[in-house]
Write a protein that holds these residues in place. Structure first.
Motif, PDB file in Angstrom:
ATOM      1  N   MET A 323     -10.259 -15.444   6.484  1.00 33.99           N
ATOM      2  CA  MET A 323      -9.417 -15.191   7.651  1.00 33.99           C
ATOM      3  C   MET A 323      -9.353 -16.394   8.592  1.00 33.99           C
ATOM      4  SD  MET A 323      -7.954 -12.333   7.250  1.00 33.99           S
ATOM      5  CE  MET A 323      -7.283 -12.044   8.879  1.00 33.99           C
ATOM      6  N   ALA A 324     -10.133 -17.447   8.319  1.00 35.41           N
ATOM      7  CA  ALA A 324     -10.006 -18.703   9.070  1.00 35.41           C
ATOM      8  C   ALA A 324      -8.957 -19.621   8.447  1.00 35.41           C
ATOM      9  CB  ALA A 324     -11.355 -19.418   9.125  1.00 35.41           C
ATOM     10  N   ASP A 325      -8.427 -19.225   7.295  1.00 30.59           N
ATOM     11  CA  ASP A 325      -7.378 -19.991   6.606  1.00 30.59           C
ATOM     12  C   ASP A 325      -6.029 -19.439   7.064  1.00 30.59           C
ATOM     13  OD1 ASP A 325      -5.460 -20.940   4.766  1.00 30.59           O
ATOM     14  OD2 ASP A 325      -6.958 -21.096   3.167  1.00 30.59           O
ATOM     15  N   VAL A 329      -3.775 -15.882   6.333  1.00 29.50           N
ATOM     16  CA  VAL A 329      -3.365 -14.963   7.395  1.00 29.50           C
ATOM     17  C   VAL A 329      -1.845 -14.808   7.396  1.00 29.50           C
ATOM     18  CG1 VAL A 329      -3.315 -14.578   9.891  1.00 29.50           C
ATOM     19  CG2 VAL A 329      -5.400 -15.450   8.804  1.00 29.50           C
ATOM     20  N   SER A 330      -1.137 -15.916   7.266  1.00 25.69           N
ATOM     21  CA  SER A 330       0.329 -15.865   7.241  1.00 25.69           C
ATOM     22  C   SER A 330       0.833 -15.080   6.040  1.00 25.69           C
ATOM     23  CB  SER A 330       0.906 -17.282   7.206  1.00 25.69           C
ATOM     24  OG  SER A 330       0.625 -17.966   8.407  1.00 25.69           O
ATOM     25  N   LEU A 331       0.146 -15.221   4.900  1.00 19.12           N
ATOM     26  CA  LEU A 331       0.529 -14.450   3.721  1.00 19.12           C
ATOM     27  C   LEU A 331       0.477 -12.958   4.024  1.00 19.12           C
ATOM     28  CD1 LEU A 331       1.048 -14.163   0.611  1.00 19.12           C
ATOM     29  CD2 LEU A 331      -1.444 -14.114   0.357  1.00 19.12           C
ATOM     30  N   VAL A 332      -0.621 -12.511   4.631  1.00 21.41           N
ATOM     31  CA  VAL A 332      -0.772 -11.090   4.936  1.00 21.41           C
ATOM     32  C   VAL A 332       0.245 -10.654   5.988  1.00 21.41           C
ATOM     33  CG1 VAL A 332      -2.317  -9.350   5.904  1.00 21.41           C
ATOM     34  CG2 VAL A 332      -3.197 -11.026   4.265  1.00 21.41           C
ATOM     35  N   GLU A 333       0.414 -11.454   7.035  1.00 23.74           N
ATOM     36  CA  GLU A 333       1.373 -11.096   8.086  1.00 23.74           C
ATOM     37  C   GLU A 333       2.774 -10.940   7.523  1.00 23.74           C
ATOM     38  OE1 GLU A 333      -0.503 -13.104  12.129  1.00 23.74           O
ATOM     39  OE2 GLU A 333       0.751 -14.337  10.819  1.00 23.74           O
ATOM     40  N   ARG A 334       3.179 -11.860   6.663  1.00 19.07           N
ATOM     41  CA  ARG A 334       4.541 -11.785   6.108  1.00 19.07           C
ATOM     42  C   ARG A 334       4.678 -10.652   5.101  1.00 19.07           C
ATOM     43  NH1 ARG A 334       7.607 -17.336   6.137  1.00 19.07           N
ATOM     44  NH2 ARG A 334       6.693 -18.292   7.981  1.00 19.07           N
ATOM     45  N   TYR A 335       3.641 -10.441   4.323  1.00 15.92           N
ATOM     46  CA  TYR A 335       3.702  -9.321   3.386  1.00 15.92           C
ATOM     47  C   TYR A 335       3.838  -8.002   4.145  1.00 15.92           C
ATOM     48  CZ  TYR A 335       2.500  -6.026  -0.286  1.00 15.92           C
ATOM     49  OH  TYR A 335       2.531  -4.973  -1.160  1.00 15.92           O
ATOM     50  N   LEU A 336       3.029  -7.842   5.185  1.00 12.16           N
ATOM     51  CA  LEU A 336       3.095  -6.608   5.963  1.00 12.16           C
ATOM     52  C   LEU A 336       4.443  -6.462   6.662  1.00 12.16           C
ATOM     53  CD1 LEU A 336      -0.461  -6.567   7.587  1.00 12.16           C
ATOM     54  CD2 LEU A 336       0.344  -5.138   5.712  1.00 12.16           C
ATOM     55  N   GLN A 474       3.094 -21.108 -12.692  1.00  4.78           N
ATOM     56  CA  GLN A 474       2.992 -22.490 -13.170  1.00  4.78           C
ATOM     57  C   GLN A 474       2.443 -23.399 -12.069  1.00  4.78           C
ATOM     58  OE1 GLN A 474       7.023 -23.157 -14.475  1.00  4.78           O
ATOM     59  NE2 GLN A 474       6.581 -22.601 -16.605  1.00  4.78           N
ATOM     60  N   ALA A 475       2.850 -23.125 -10.825  1.00  3.09           N
ATOM     61  CA  ALA A 475       2.373 -23.938  -9.706  1.00  3.09           C
ATOM     62  C   ALA A 475       0.874 -23.761  -9.499  1.00  3.09           C
ATOM     63  CB  ALA A 475       3.132 -23.581  -8.437  1.00  3.09           C
ATOM     64  N   ILE A 476       0.389 -22.511  -9.624  1.00  2.00           N
ATOM     65  CA  ILE A 476      -1.048 -22.279  -9.487  1.00  2.00           C
ATOM     66  C   ILE A 476      -1.815 -23.055 -10.547  1.00  2.00           C
ATOM     67  CG2 ILE A 476      -2.879 -20.544  -9.670  1.00  2.00           C
ATOM     68  CD1 ILE A 476      -0.981 -18.538  -8.367  1.00  2.00           C
ATOM     69  N   ARG A 477      -1.304 -23.023 -11.767  1.00  2.00           N
ATOM     70  CA  ARG A 477      -2.003 -23.738 -12.848  1.00  2.00           C
ATOM     71  C   ARG A 477      -1.935 -25.251 -12.651  1.00  2.00           C
ATOM     72  NH1 ARG A 477      -1.797 -20.976 -18.800  1.00  2.00           N
ATOM     73  NH2 ARG A 477      -2.719 -18.972 -18.189  1.00  2.00           N
ATOM     74  N   ALA A 478      -0.833 -25.717 -12.131  1.00  3.05           N
ATOM     75  CA  ALA A 478      -0.653 -27.170 -12.007  1.00  3.05           C
ATOM     76  C   ALA A 478      -1.301 -27.724 -10.747  1.00  3.05           C
ATOM     77  CB  ALA A 478       0.836 -27.515 -12.026  1.00  3.05           C
ATOM     78  N   HIS A 479      -1.211 -26.991  -9.640  1.00  4.28           N
ATOM     79  CA  HIS A 479      -1.621 -27.546  -8.347  1.00  4.28           C
ATOM     80  C   HIS A 479      -2.728 -26.758  -7.641  1.00  4.28           C
ATOM     81  CE1 HIS A 479       1.908 -30.002  -8.893  1.00  4.28           C
ATOM     82  NE2 HIS A 479       2.704 -28.943  -8.851  1.00  4.28           N
ATOM     83  N   GLY A 480      -3.091 -25.600  -8.162  1.00  6.27           N
ATOM     84  CA  GLY A 480      -4.128 -24.791  -7.529  1.00  6.27           C
ATOM     85  C   GLY A 480      -3.547 -23.726  -6.609  1.00  6.27           C
ATOM     86  N   THR A 481      -4.392 -22.764  -6.281  1.00  3.41           N
ATOM     87  CA  THR A 481      -3.950 -21.608  -5.500  1.00  3.41           C
ATOM     88  C   THR A 481      -3.640 -21.975  -4.058  1.00  3.41           C
ATOM     89  OG1 THR A 481      -5.443 -20.288  -6.885  1.00  3.41           O
ATOM     90  CG2 THR A 481      -4.521 -19.218  -4.935  1.00  3.41           C
ATOM     91  N   ARG A 482      -4.484 -22.775  -3.427  1.00  2.00           N
ATOM     92  CA  ARG A 482      -4.285 -23.086  -2.007  1.00  2.00           C
ATOM     93  C   ARG A 482      -2.971 -23.841  -1.780  1.00  2.00           C
ATOM     94  NH1 ARG A 482      -9.890 -24.417   1.194  1.00  2.00           N
ATOM     95  NH2 ARG A 482     -11.255 -22.996   0.057  1.00  2.00           N
ATOM     96  N   ARG A 483      -2.711 -24.842  -2.600  1.00  2.85           N
ATOM     97  CA  ARG A 483      -1.475 -25.602  -2.419  1.00  2.85           C
ATOM     98  C   ARG A 483      -0.255 -24.731  -2.698  1.00  2.85           C
ATOM     99  NH1 ARG A 483       0.024 -31.345  -5.447  1.00  2.85           N
ATOM    100  NH2 ARG A 483       2.281 -31.252  -5.072  1.00  2.85           N
ATOM    101  N   THR A 484      -0.355 -23.892  -3.721  1.00  2.00           N
ATOM    102  CA  THR A 484       0.768 -22.990  -4.034  1.00  2.00           C
ATOM    103  C   THR A 484       1.009 -22.012  -2.891  1.00  2.00           C
ATOM    104  OG1 THR A 484       0.262 -23.157  -6.391  1.00  2.00           O
ATOM    105  CG2 THR A 484       1.642 -21.306  -5.689  1.00  2.00           C
TER     106      THR A 484
END
Length: 493
Positions: A323-325, A329-336, A474-484
């Motif tokens: 929750m410090a990332d 937080v933005s992912l959850v806010e937008r999903y909700l 493909q982006a997760i595999r190529a660049h990782g979860t955080r960057r994606t």
């Protein structure tokens, strides 16, 4: 440290709250199947309040452990040694912790030691409610609500003289009660399932019909299965947590529990054999639980799935850290706000935006620090319960599916067993079949959308979704979860 048991109870420090009623006068009225941490932090707490009220001493809880495992055997030993007492630490985000001893469980039965005796305990006429927390996957129903009698664990159980599964145990106990003229009990599901009472009824009656059609008819006519919505964040308790909690309380407690300060329980008022004064201690009764459970499942539980899966892959391990990332937080806010809320109808008196804001406050509670691996576990069952309806609603209304594509991609990558940093972790997916695992981890990314977990979602019938999913994974595999995730948050509306 003070050993926790009945003898030490009157001598505990004044800052530890203890039962205000005489436990010696409490008799059982409820049996609970599978006494996990959530039950001990939720239903047992409400019963603690009830037992303190006049005329309610006949609603003590008999805990029944169904699973045959070393951990469950240890729990049974601890319950016996501590006279079924345990400490509960309630953690507020902005106030000191509160420690109380819970005494509402007055008896504990480890069913694997004597399954016939456990069933006999349920046949006691004093037991008027049998509640249960057997996890979402423990009901075995498929996406169409079908209870599979051909599933090996069920087929084997039906052949036993003394059943092992929850539904076999319930059926056999009700058979004894019918044959003895005792009458039925209410079956009260406390699991995170849409319409959990209907699911429990279907599973129990389907098992019973396969065993004894006449008994099943009697059960259908006499047993009630209320729907419920339960809510309280209760983390797993690891050995380090036991030491930490005991050091803070000064108790030698082998089975402490900790949880947030928020608690909620909404129930249909359908009890065939009576009930305690739930409504006097904060339980909300309603004729229709569905709107409450839909909000909870599709907002709170769905948010947990987003955080759990993306967090584990990103290298996080506890909720308060993730929750410090701000991207998380933005992912959850937008999903909700953009995905879940527009597809929901709020129950009377509830504002969905305020509910979403409260969720984020609860998730930021550093004292809870729930384990992300626990939250991510059994996602094969959880995604069907928490994400499916929102995904189908987004596709039906032709709205952007990118956040759903992201969480599905994270689920599939999570099944590969290593995070962005190369660290491995245990995968706890008891309801993931070998064929589905092969589809999830294979080279053909699109083939994963044919897994049984996604049956009926309509994902492969939406070219926009398939393209979005393929790009994200493909982006997760190529660049990782955080960057994606950063790109998903920046580009998605």
């Amino acid at each position: 440290m003070t050993i926790l048991n009945t003898t030490s109870l009157p001598h505990l420090p004044p800052e530890i709250m203890v039962p205000s009623y005489d436990r010696g006068k409490v008799t059982p009225g409820i049996a609970h199947l599978s006494v996990g941490n959530f039950h001990r932090a939720h239903e047992a707490v409400y019963l603690e309040r009830i037992l303190a009220r006049p005329g309610q001493s006949d609603w003590g809880i008999v805990g029944i452990g169904l699973m045959d495992s070393p951990g469950e055997a240890d729990k049974a030993d601890a319950m016996k040694a501590q006279d079924c007492l345990y400490s509960l630490t309630e953690c507020a985000p902005d106030a000191p912790d509160t420690v109380r001893v819970i005494g509402s469980i007055i008896e504990y039965v480890h069913a694997p030691a004597d399954r016939a005796a456990a069933i006999e305990r349920l046949a006691d006429p004093a037991i008027r409610i049998v509640s249960m927390t057997i996890t979402e996957g423990g009901y075995y129903v498929d996406e169409n609500g079908h209870f599979p009698l051909d599933l090996p664990v069920i087929a084997e159980d039906l052949k036993r003289d003394v059943p092992h599964t929850a539904f076999g145990v319930l059926t056999e106990a009700l058979r004894l009660r019918r044959d003895r003229g005792i009458g039925p009990f209410t079956v009260l599901s406390c699991d995170n399932l849409p319409q959990n009472g209907h699911v429990a009824r279907n599973a129990t009656l389907t098992w019973a019909r396969a065993r004894d059609a006449a008994l099943a008819e009697w059960m259908a006519d006499n047993v009630t299965f209320p729907c419920t919505m339960v809510d309280r964040i209760t983390p797993a308790v690891r050995p380090d947590d036991v030491r930490r909690l005991d050091a803070a309380s000064g108790l030698d407690d082998r089975i402490p529990v900790f949880c947030e300060d928020f608690i909620q329980w909404v129930i249909e008022d359908k009890f065939c054999a009576g009930r305690p004064e739930f409504d006097a201690v904060g339980v909300q009764f309603t004729d229709n639980v569905y709107p409450y459970e839909e909000v909870k499942l599709r907002m709170l539980n769905a948010s947990h799935s987003l955080l759990g899966l993306s967090g584990v892959l990103s290298g996080y391990r506890i909720v308060s850290d993730i929750m410090a990332d701000m991207n998380e937080v933005s992912l959850v806010e937008r999903y909700l706000g953009l995905d879940a809320e527009p597809l929901l109808t709020a129950p009377p008196g509830m504002e969905l935006h305020e509910y979403g804001a409260l969720l984020l406050r609860r998730f930021r509670n550093h004292a809870i620090s729930d384990q992300l691996l626990r939250i991510a576990s059994d996602s094969t069952s959880k995604l069907q319960m928490f994400i499916r309806e929102t995904a189908m609603g987004l596709l039906a209304t032709h709205r952007t599916p990118i956040r759903v594509a992201f969480v599905i991609s994270c689920y599939l990558e999570y099944l590969r067993g290593h995070d962005d940093n190369g660290a491995t972790y245990p995968i706890m997916e008891p309801h993931l079949s070998a064929p589905d695992r092969a589809l999830a981890t294979g080279a053909d990314l699109d083939a994963a959308l044919n897994m049984s977990v996604f049956a009926g979602w309509g994902l492969t019938e939406s070219p926009d979704f398939v393209t979005c999913y393929r790009t994200v994974r493909q982006a997760i595999r190529a660049h990782g979860t955080r960057r994606t995730l950063a790109e998903v948050v920046l580009t998605a509306q």
